[in-house]
Motif scaffolding. Sequence first.
Motif, short mmCIF file in Angstrom:
data_model
loop_
_atom_site.label_atom_id
_atom_site.label_comp_id
_atom_site.label_asym_id
_atom_site.label_seq_id
_atom_site.Cartn_x
_atom_site.Cartn_y
_atom_site.Cartn_z
N UNK A 194 0.86 -1.42 -0.13
CA UNK A 194 0.02 -0.05 0.03
C UNK A 194 1.06 1.25 -0.08
N UNK A 195 1.97 1.30 0.64
CA UNK A 195 3.12 2.33 0.72
C UNK A 195 3.17 2.79 -0.78
N UNK A 196 3.80 1.78 -1.65
CA UNK A 196 4.26 2.00 -3.05
C UNK A 196 3.07 2.52 -3.82
N UNK A 197 1.99 1.82 -3.64
CA UNK A 197 0.86 2.31 -4.49
C UNK A 197 0.22 3.69 -3.89
N UNK A 198 0.44 4.10 -2.71
CA UNK A 198 0.11 5.42 -2.35
C UNK A 198 0.90 6.66 -3.03
N UNK A 199 2.35 6.25 -3.09
CA UNK A 199 3.24 7.26 -3.46
C UNK A 199 2.98 7.50 -5.10
N UNK A 200 2.82 6.35 -5.71
CA UNK A 200 2.30 6.39 -7.19
C UNK A 200 1.11 7.33 -7.54
N UNK A 201 0.03 7.05 -6.32
CA UNK A 201 -1.26 7.60 -6.28
C UNK A 201 -1.10 9.04 -6.38
N UNK A 202 0.02 9.61 -5.54
CA UNK A 202 0.18 10.98 -5.35
C UNK A 202 0.45 11.68 -6.57
N UNK A 203 1.45 10.93 -7.53
CA UNK A 203 1.97 11.73 -8.82
C UNK A 203 0.71 11.40 -9.68
N UNK A 204 0.01 10.37 -9.61
CA UNK A 204 -1.15 10.35 -10.69
C UNK A 204 -2.21 11.45 -10.36
N UNK A 259 -1.60 14.63 -9.03
CA UNK A 259 -1.13 15.90 -9.86
C UNK A 259 -1.28 15.78 -11.15
N UNK A 260 -1.04 14.73 -12.01
CA UNK A 260 -1.08 14.86 -13.30
C UNK A 260 -2.71 14.87 -13.85
N UNK A 261 -3.42 14.14 -12.87
CA UNK A 261 -4.89 14.07 -13.21
C UNK A 261 -5.38 15.72 -13.28
N UNK A 262 -4.98 16.25 -12.20
CA UNK A 262 -5.41 17.74 -11.62
C UNK A 262 -5.04 18.69 -12.96
N UNK A 263 -3.68 18.58 -13.42
CA UNK A 263 -3.35 19.42 -14.27
C UNK A 263 -3.94 19.23 -15.72
N UNK A 264 -4.19 18.05 -16.05
CA UNK A 264 -4.85 17.61 -17.12
C UNK A 264 -6.31 18.17 -17.39
N UNK A 265 -6.97 17.90 -16.13
CA UNK A 265 -8.53 18.37 -16.10
C UNK A 265 -8.60 19.77 -15.88
N UNK A 266 -7.93 20.26 -15.05
CA UNK A 266 -8.02 21.80 -14.67
C UNK A 266 -7.22 22.83 -15.49
N UNK A 267 -6.29 22.38 -16.06
CA UNK A 267 -5.44 23.14 -16.99
C UNK A 267 -5.44 22.95 -18.43
N UNK A 268 -5.49 21.60 -18.87
CA UNK A 268 -5.25 21.35 -20.29
C UNK A 268 -6.69 21.07 -20.89
N UNK A 269 -7.63 20.98 -20.23
CA UNK A 269 -9.04 20.91 -20.86
C UNK A 269 -9.54 19.60 -21.16
N UNK A 270 -8.83 18.42 -20.55
CA UNK A 270 -9.23 17.10 -20.58
C UNK A 270 -10.66 16.98 -20.04
N UNK A 271 -11.68 16.43 -20.65
CA UNK A 271 -13.06 16.18 -20.06
C UNK A 271 -12.88 15.49 -18.85
N UNK A 272 -13.73 15.79 -17.87
CA UNK A 272 -13.98 14.97 -16.62
C UNK A 272 -14.14 13.25 -16.87
N UNK A 273 -15.02 13.21 -17.85
CA UNK A 273 -15.42 11.78 -18.38
C UNK A 273 -14.23 11.27 -18.62
N UNK A 274 -13.55 11.61 -19.70
CA UNK A 274 -12.40 10.80 -20.25
C UNK A 274 -11.18 10.80 -19.34
N UNK A 275 -10.91 11.89 -18.34
CA UNK A 275 -9.86 11.81 -17.36
C UNK A 275 -10.10 10.88 -16.17
#
Length: 538
Positions: A160-170, A172-188
């Motif tokens: 769970x520790x490894x997965x949690x660290x990867x999840x934090x990175x994921x 951040x990428x999701x936030x930039x994609x949806x809120x700054x790059x215009x990726x739709x919430x559904x696809x994201x």
Amino acid sequence: MNSLVLILISVVVFLIAYVTYGAWLAKQWGIDNSRKTPAHTKGDGVDYVPAKAPVLLGHHFASIAGAGPISGPIAAAIFGWLPVLLWIIVGSIFFGGVHDFGSLLASIRHDGKSIGEVIEINMGKRGKKLFASFAWLTLLLVVAAFTNIVANTFVSVPQAATASLLFIVLAIVFGFAVYRKGVSLGIGSVIGVILLFICIAIGNMFPLSLSFNTWVTFLLAYIFIASVTPVWILLQPRDYLNSYLLYAMIAGAVLGLFITRPAIQLEAVTGFNVNGQWLFPMLFVTVACGAISGFHSLVGSGTSSKQIDKESDAKLIGYGSMLIEGVLATVAIITAAYVSREKLGELLGAGGPVNVFSDGIGTFMTSFGIPFTVGKSFVALAVSAFALTSLDTATRLARFIFQEYFNEEGSQKSHPLANMYVATGITVVLGGLLAVTEYTKIWPIFGSANQLLSALALMTVAVWLKKSGKNYSMFIIPMVFMFAVTLFALGFLIKANLAVGNIILVVFPVLLFVLALVLAYQGYHIMTATEPKKTTKA
């Protein structure tokens, strides 16, 4: 007793309560979509950011749940499964749900201000200062308790520790994609959820084993950074993705229960006095977040009220989230009740309540083909993800409260201690010092402080509703009951810690006890002296 019956009763009763009692509360308080919410009137792109209802539900639920509705019911199982289940159901519907919904609405109607500032408007500056002190001390205990829980989880389930660290990175990428790059919430969302489960798979392949103290240090550094960054970067996206972990975990647990239908082995009631612990008041502070939690009022008024898109969403976000938490708490007590008392003791000794919960859900999931190791590590990841959310949300809220305490409204000069980074740093350091204290010693004090905070929030919302000419009767019994329960519990804890000479854990309950008495007296005086407005517009 079959465990399937317990979960079915819980789900059906909560659904009925949401449709009936939740709708009645909304009508009594005058929910009005024509009012613009603070997310629109004060939008700043950092804290005031409108969010779609599913996204905000994910953030709010992940923030309020943490490990509380899991650890609390399992720890309270010493009194038997029946009193725990009854308190979860009654508490969630008539105590916690009312508390959460009312606190969120009160903040929305006060421009997204925290409960402390709502107190200042309705009860005066002295009340705000006292409440801010109380809330900040409580949040230190939240930081300590949940840091301890997550660190122990990472030690006992390194996957769970490894997965949690990867999840934090994921996230951040999701936030930039949806809120700054215009990726739709559904696809994201589709891509995000797929990557989320890939993170879990990688975690199972490459478990990260570190010491408890190393994880505590990492977590403190993480919450410092996470609590000062804009909400769209990490808070909103991670909490939204967290919600899918929760839904998958609950679905897996319920499906497993339908298939296995394990019999309940724990006694329905074990006794009123168990190993020196009295059912009243300790049951009601130990279950904590599974029935009512003052921390929820801080989340609702601290982050969620600043992101809610329209007032009608408040019923789903406030009342609905508490009922979902009640379902989670019911599943938690089942994981403790379906094993023998000896097995329960072994699981608690090997990793605490989270280990009990993860082992139980992992076992249920084997009934439909999920390997036990995969299921257990998935559940541990979900729980640690909730706890991490509560951690950085609690730190952000403590920062808000600390800044509010030292910043005088209208003053041209900012107080040095009101600096964002200074306020966060002080909170993180002091919370971290408490985090290395043994979990079993922190939790009862956290539970008592948390429940006393709920009594103060109930009192605050009741005063505001009375001043506004709205129906506040639904707050009276919960408020009086929670004051009685928690003051008694703090008294027991002060006596117990004095007997063993644990001065640090004596100081906290004494401070909380005194502050609560002063605030309760002030609130009672203001409420009895207040004449309600004739108008029905709050």
